[in-house]
Write a protein that holds these residues in place. Structure first.
Motif, PDB file in Angstrom:
ATOM      1  N   HIS A 125      28.962 -10.660   8.410  1.00 21.59           N
ATOM      2  CA  HIS A 125      28.694  -9.219   8.394  1.00 21.59           C
ATOM      3  C   HIS A 125      29.064  -8.606   7.044  1.00 21.59           C
ATOM      4  O   HIS A 125      28.392  -7.688   6.560  1.00 21.59           O
ATOM      5  N   ALA A 126      30.130  -9.097   6.423  1.00 18.77           N
ATOM      6  CA  ALA A 126      30.536  -8.577   5.112  1.00 18.77           C
ATOM      7  C   ALA A 126      29.477  -8.867   4.058  1.00 18.77           C
ATOM      8  O   ALA A 126      29.227  -8.048   3.159  1.00 18.77           O
ATOM      9  N   PHE A 127      28.845 -10.033   4.147  1.00 15.03           N
ATOM     10  CA  PHE A 127      27.785 -10.364   3.205  1.00 15.03           C
ATOM     11  C   PHE A 127      26.613  -9.400   3.343  1.00 15.03           C
ATOM     12  O   PHE A 127      26.003  -8.994   2.352  1.00 15.03           O
ATOM     13  N   ASP A 128      26.333  -9.005   4.579  1.00 19.04           N
ATOM     14  CA  ASP A 128      25.227  -8.077   4.814  1.00 19.04           C
ATOM     15  C   ASP A 128      25.569  -6.660   4.361  1.00 19.04           C
ATOM     16  O   ASP A 128      24.778  -6.007   3.682  1.00 19.04           O
ATOM     17  N   VAL A 129      26.770  -6.198   4.723  1.00 17.21           N
ATOM     18  CA  VAL A 129      27.163  -4.820   4.420  1.00 17.21           C
ATOM     19  C   VAL A 129      27.344  -4.610   2.924  1.00 17.21           C
ATOM     20  O   VAL A 129      26.906  -3.593   2.362  1.00 17.21           O
ATOM     21  N   LEU A 130      27.984  -5.563   2.245  1.00 13.51           N
ATOM     22  CA  LEU A 130      28.299  -5.403   0.830  1.00 13.51           C
ATOM     23  C   LEU A 130      27.279  -6.068  -0.085  1.00 13.51           C
ATOM     24  O   LEU A 130      27.404  -5.985  -1.312  1.00 13.51           O
TER      25      LEU A 130
ATOM     26  N   LEU B 272      26.785  -9.325  -0.514  1.00 11.77           N
ATOM     27  CA  LEU B 272      27.457 -10.403  -1.221  1.00 11.77           C
ATOM     28  C   LEU B 272      26.536 -11.605  -1.346  1.00 11.77           C
ATOM     29  O   LEU B 272      25.717 -11.877  -0.460  1.00 11.77           O
ATOM     30  N   THR B 273      26.693 -12.353  -2.424  1.00 11.64           N
ATOM     31  CA  THR B 273      25.900 -13.563  -2.652  1.00 11.64           C
ATOM     32  C   THR B 273      26.804 -14.780  -2.531  1.00 11.64           C
ATOM     33  O   THR B 273      27.804 -14.890  -3.264  1.00 11.64           O
ATOM     34  N   PRO B 274      26.517 -15.704  -1.600  1.00 13.88           N
ATOM     35  CA  PRO B 274      27.333 -16.912  -1.498  1.00 13.88           C
ATOM     36  C   PRO B 274      27.273 -17.715  -2.796  1.00 13.88           C
ATOM     37  O   PRO B 274      26.299 -17.667  -3.553  1.00 13.88           O
ATOM     38  N   GLY B 275      28.341 -18.451  -3.048  1.00 12.56           N
ATOM     39  CA  GLY B 275      28.358 -19.280  -4.241  1.00 12.56           C
ATOM     40  C   GLY B 275      29.777 -19.606  -4.660  1.00 12.56           C
ATOM     41  O   GLY B 275      30.753 -19.224  -4.004  1.00 12.56           O
ATOM     42  N   THR B 276      29.899 -20.324  -5.763  1.00 12.88           N
ATOM     43  CA  THR B 276      31.200 -20.660  -6.336  1.00 12.88           C
ATOM     44  C   THR B 276      31.397 -19.846  -7.603  1.00 12.88           C
ATOM     45  O   THR B 276      30.534 -19.849  -8.492  1.00 12.88           O
TER      46      THR B 276
ATOM     47  N   LEU C 211      36.584 -20.022  -6.755  1.00 14.28           N
ATOM     48  CA  LEU C 211      36.403 -19.440  -5.429  1.00 14.28           C
ATOM     49  C   LEU C 211      35.070 -19.885  -4.846  1.00 14.28           C
ATOM     50  O   LEU C 211      34.016 -19.699  -5.469  1.00 14.28           O
ATOM     51  N   HIS C 212      35.124 -20.457  -3.673  1.00 14.11           N
ATOM     52  CA  HIS C 212      33.886 -20.762  -2.952  1.00 14.11           C
ATOM     53  C   HIS C 212      33.682 -19.682  -1.901  1.00 14.11           C
ATOM     54  O   HIS C 212      34.460 -19.573  -0.951  1.00 14.11           O
ATOM     55  N   ILE C 213      32.680 -18.869  -2.121  1.00 13.23           N
ATOM     56  CA  ILE C 213      32.441 -17.708  -1.272  1.00 13.23           C
ATOM     57  C   ILE C 213      31.264 -17.990  -0.352  1.00 13.23           C
ATOM     58  O   ILE C 213      30.112 -18.143  -0.798  1.00 13.23           O
ATOM     59  N   ASP C 214      31.569 -18.119   0.938  1.00 14.12           N
ATOM     60  CA  ASP C 214      30.537 -18.389   1.933  1.00 14.12           C
ATOM     61  C   ASP C 214      31.068 -17.954   3.292  1.00 14.12           C
ATOM     62  O   ASP C 214      32.283 -17.956   3.523  1.00 14.12           O
ATOM     63  N   SER C 215      30.177 -17.593   4.185  1.00 14.80           N
ATOM     64  CA  SER C 215      30.624 -17.082   5.483  1.00 14.80           C
ATOM     65  C   SER C 215      31.302 -18.154   6.329  1.00 14.80           C
ATOM     66  O   SER C 215      31.997 -17.842   7.293  1.00 14.80           O
ATOM     67  N   ASN C 216      31.121 -19.429   6.005  1.00 14.84           N
ATOM     68  CA  ASN C 216      31.768 -20.499   6.766  1.00 14.84           C
ATOM     69  C   ASN C 216      33.014 -21.033   6.077  1.00 14.84           C
ATOM     70  O   ASN C 216      33.676 -21.924   6.596  1.00 14.84           O
ATOM     71  N   ALA C 217      33.313 -20.510   4.891  1.00 17.58           N
ATOM     72  CA  ALA C 217      34.417 -21.048   4.100  1.00 17.58           C
ATOM     73  C   ALA C 217      35.679 -20.213   4.267  1.00 17.58           C
ATOM     74  O   ALA C 217      35.628 -19.004   4.513  1.00 17.58           O
ATOM     75  N   GLU C 218      36.815 -20.891   4.137  1.00 19.88           N
ATOM     76  CA  GLU C 218      38.102 -20.208   4.120  1.00 19.88           C
ATOM     77  C   GLU C 218      38.649 -20.239   2.693  1.00 19.88           C
ATOM     78  O   GLU C 218      38.566 -21.267   2.014  1.00 19.88           O
ATOM     79  N   ILE C 219      39.173 -19.123   2.253  1.00 17.45           N
ATOM     80  CA  ILE C 219      39.711 -19.010   0.900  1.00 17.45           C
ATOM     81  C   ILE C 219      41.220 -19.190   0.963  1.00 17.45           C
ATOM     82  O   ILE C 219      41.926 -18.337   1.529  1.00 17.45           O
TER      83      ILE C 219
ATOM     84  N   GLY D 257      51.030  -9.156  -3.606  1.00 20.57           N
ATOM     85  CA  GLY D 257      49.649  -9.318  -3.207  1.00 20.57           C
ATOM     86  C   GLY D 257      48.833  -9.947  -4.312  1.00 20.57           C
ATOM     87  O   GLY D 257      49.336 -10.259  -5.398  1.00 20.57           O
ATOM     88  N   VAL D 258      47.556 -10.138  -4.017  1.00 13.72           N
ATOM     89  CA  VAL D 258      46.600 -10.617  -5.009  1.00 13.72           C
ATOM     90  C   VAL D 258      45.422  -9.652  -5.034  1.00 13.72           C
ATOM     91  O   VAL D 258      45.045  -9.071  -4.012  1.00 13.72           O
ATOM     92  N   VAL D 259      44.860  -9.473  -6.222  1.00 13.26           N
ATOM     93  CA  VAL D 259      43.643  -8.674  -6.397  1.00 13.26           C
ATOM     94  C   VAL D 259      42.683  -9.561  -7.180  1.00 13.26           C
ATOM     95  O   VAL D 259      42.699  -9.590  -8.416  1.00 13.26           O
ATOM     96  N   ILE D 260      41.876 -10.314  -6.466  1.00  9.36           N
ATOM     97  CA  ILE D 260      41.028 -11.330  -7.084  1.00  9.36           C
ATOM     98  C   ILE D 260      39.636 -10.756  -7.336  1.00  9.36           C
ATOM     99  O   ILE D 260      38.953 -10.308  -6.406  1.00  9.36           O
ATOM    100  N   LYS D 261      39.250 -10.793  -8.588  1.00 10.20           N
ATOM    101  CA  LYS D 261      37.964 -10.229  -8.995  1.00 10.20           C
ATOM    102  C   LYS D 261      36.993 -11.348  -9.367  1.00 10.20           C
ATOM    103  O   LYS D 261      37.363 -12.315 -10.020  1.00 10.20           O
ATOM    104  N   TRP D 262      35.760 -11.195  -8.917  1.00 14.17           N
ATOM    105  CA  TRP D 262      34.692 -12.040  -9.430  1.00 14.17           C
ATOM    106  C   TRP D 262      33.431 -11.200  -9.603  1.00 14.17           C
ATOM    107  O   TRP D 262      33.296 -10.129  -9.013  1.00 14.17           O
ATOM    108  N   VAL D 263      32.551 -11.689 -10.448  1.00 12.30           N
ATOM    109  CA  VAL D 263      31.284 -11.006 -10.724  1.00 12.30           C
ATOM    110  C   VAL D 263      30.172 -11.907 -10.231  1.00 12.30           C
ATOM    111  O   VAL D 263      30.050 -13.058 -10.653  1.00 12.30           O
ATOM    112  N   GLN D 264      29.361 -11.395  -9.307  1.00 14.26           N
ATOM    113  CA  GLN D 264      28.314 -12.230  -8.725  1.00 14.26           C
ATOM    114  C   GLN D 264      26.968 -12.009  -9.422  1.00 14.26           C
ATOM    115  O   GLN D 264      26.786 -11.041 -10.147  1.00 14.26           O
TER     116      GLN D 264
END
Length: 548
Positions: free
Chosen positions: A499-504, A506-510, A524-532, A541-548
């Motif tokens: 749902h987050a991929f749809d709302v925001l 987001l593009t899956p990928g590394t 970072l491997h970003i996918d709806s089936n992956a755990e980070i 805390g962490v504030v992790i930034k990536w550019v897709q």
């Protein structure tokens, strides 16, 4: 938007002698001129956009300024030696305590406004609409202005044309407060916290009197005003707001706004914003069921005290789970941009005090939430960034975990941090650096300033006791933010749902992830089936930034 609250009386006080209940000559007092360009730039460098000067308007005090033509106030109706900044004695005047040259106090305030603007910050000052000091008397008002109460009929408990409420010929009775009363007031005026009898107690706001906005409280709370019947108080308070707006004020923090009918705010704010479109109004409103009414009446921002503050305090102290944070933002989701987050102010206990967390670092996860959760503003209280404990017994205030608003006092953390009276302790410097780092992310990251928000807690139930996770995104910038309220380090795995991929979008990928807090680079491997997988430091805390 980050607001920094300062009490000038305390902030600039260089005196190191701190006598319990001391006078201004014994304990000293900060001045408006202490906010020089260098000091203002130091505040701006934190990431502050708005500076709220608390206690600028002249209020009741036991200090004698009769040599300057200022009336003295009776000590029995002043709290502490310095007096409460919220017991106003002249809405058109500046507190003489804050002036280097008392005769030029208004000019010194105007110059402070100019300096603050010069370094790139806006100015907020108090507007205290609900009550005034018992001996209110303006000597600085324009010649064509009638004073509050000047035209009242004190034989009437209530009248639309009265500025005060009166207790039907009864004299003020202070026996619950003083042993031998000398102050006389007959008929007694109703007390500021809606106490409509003549014998207030120690827990009442006995030093103040309630202003009449056209509600007959002893007549069934009847609203006597209408579009064609405007109470005299409305007109006088509008004139006061216009007076200060003309000085270049950028906004008003309105004390106990919910004790004044919303219809007045619609009346006043509409007129102020017609002449000053960019001026802002911040309301102290505690009842959540009243939020939307006061926003509709024109307020730009309201305190989020009963909701987010109370929740975060509970999470910090371990009495509430982090999953409760979700319910708090959801409760105001339709008005999020109007809610003002904070962790300290002059009314609340200091985080580092023994009455709260006992350790200022335990607030860092909450500070991250307040700054980075949404696009709404955040307020920081002077000294919070240094871990000020508020554990002094200053006088009237007593030792209650708060920094006094009633006494002449000085604050060691602020003396070291801004007045160069000794070097800040290493712990203070590190804490300030952390606060500053987080606020700079808030100020500089597009995903925070204008990005969309997605709460990750519903798919990460294992985080629900001590951790909180969410996403922010603007254009191609994405932030994954996870905080840890535990005193122990944590190894967590965070899922991002489909749902987050749809709302925001987001593009899956590394991707190359950059933690903006630690400066660590990670894959970072970003996918709806992956755990980070993430390692979280205690109370951080962490504030992790990536550019897709």
């Amino acid at each position: 938007m980050i607001i920094y609250q300062v009490i000038p009386r305390l902030f600039g006080n260089r005196c190191k002698r701190r006598m319990v209940g001391g006078s201004i000559s014994q304990n000293g007092c900060g001045k408006l001129n202490d906010f020089n360009v260098e000091t203002l730039k130091s505040i701006r460098d934190l990431g502050v956009t708005h500076l709220w000067f608390t206690g600028v308007v002249r209020h009741a005090t036991t200090t004698d300024y009769s040599l300057f033509g200022l009336p003295n106030q009776h000590s029995e109706i002043v709290k502490g030696k310095a007096g409460s900044p919220y017991a106003i004695v002249d809405y058109y005047d500046v507190d003489p305590d804050l002036a280097t040259d008392v005769s030029k106090r208004m000019g010194e305030w105007e110059e402070t406004i100019q300096r603050t603007h010069q370094v790139g910050m806006k100015v907020i000052m108090d507007f205290v609409p609900n009550h005034v000091a018992r001996e209110y008397h303006s000597i600085a008002k324009p010649s064509d202005v009638e004073d509050l109460g000047e035209g009242d009929d004190s034989n009437l408990h209530f009248s639309l044309n009265n500025n005060f409420y009166y207790c039907w010929g009864k004299a003020l009775d202070l026996r619950q407060i003083v042993d031998h009363q000398h102050y006389e007031e007959c008929p007694a005026k109703a007390t500021g916290n809606d106490y409509f009898d003549n014998n207030p107690g120690k827990c009442d706001w006995y030093e103040t009197v309630k202003l009449n906005y056209g509600i007959d409280y002893c007549g069934g709370h009847r609203k006597a005003f209408s579009d064609n019947l405007i109470p005299d108080t409305w007109l006088k308070m509008l004139d006061i707001l216009l007076f200060w707006a003309k000085k270049g004020i950028d906004g008003f923090r309105c004390d106990m706004a919910e004790m004044v009918p919303s219809e007045f705010w619609t009346f006043a704010i509409t007129r102020l914003k017609f002449e000053y479109p960019n001026i802002i109004f911040i309301g102290e409103v505690y009842a959540p069921d009243q939020y939307r009414k006061y926003i509709a009446s024109g307020f730009d921002f309201l305190y989020d005290k009963v909701g987010m503050y109370d929740c975060l305090r509970g999470v910090i102290t371990g009495t509430r789970p982090t999953k409760d944070i979700t319910a708090q933002w959801q409760a105001t989701n339709d008005i999020t941009d109007h809610m003002l987050f904070f962790l300290e102010n002059h009314d609340e206990q200091r985080i580092a005090s023994d009455f709260f967390a006992g350790d200022p670092w335990r607030a860092i996860p909450a500070h991250i939430i307040c700054c980075l959760l949404a696009t709404n503003p955040y307020m920081l209280y002077a000294g919070q960034e240094f871990g000020e404990k508020g554990m002094d017994s200053e006088g009237f205030s007593g030792c209650d975990g708060r920094t006094t608003i009633f006494d002449y006092w000085s604050i060691g953390t602020l003396q070291r941090g801004y007045l160069r009276l000794g070097k800040p302790l290493s712990s203070e410097a590190l804490l300030k650096e952390k606060y500053q780092q987080i606020m700079h992310i808030s100020e500089n990251e597009k995903a925070v300033k204008e990005g969309r928000f997605f709460d990750l807690m519903y798919v990460n139930p294992t985080l629900g006791q001590h951790q909180f996770a969410w996403l922010r995104k603007a254009e191609n910038d994405v932030l994954l933010i996870v905080v840890n309220f535990s005193d122990q380090a944590a190894q967590v795995e965070v899922m991002v749902p489909r749902h987050a991929f749809d709302v925001l979008d987001l593009t899956p990928g590394t991707y190359h992830g950059h933690d903006l807090l630690s400066d660590e680079i990670m894959s970072l491997h970003i996918d709806s089936n992956a755990e980070i997988p993430l390692k979280l430091k205690p109370n951080d805390g962490v504030v992790i930034k990536w550019v897709q």
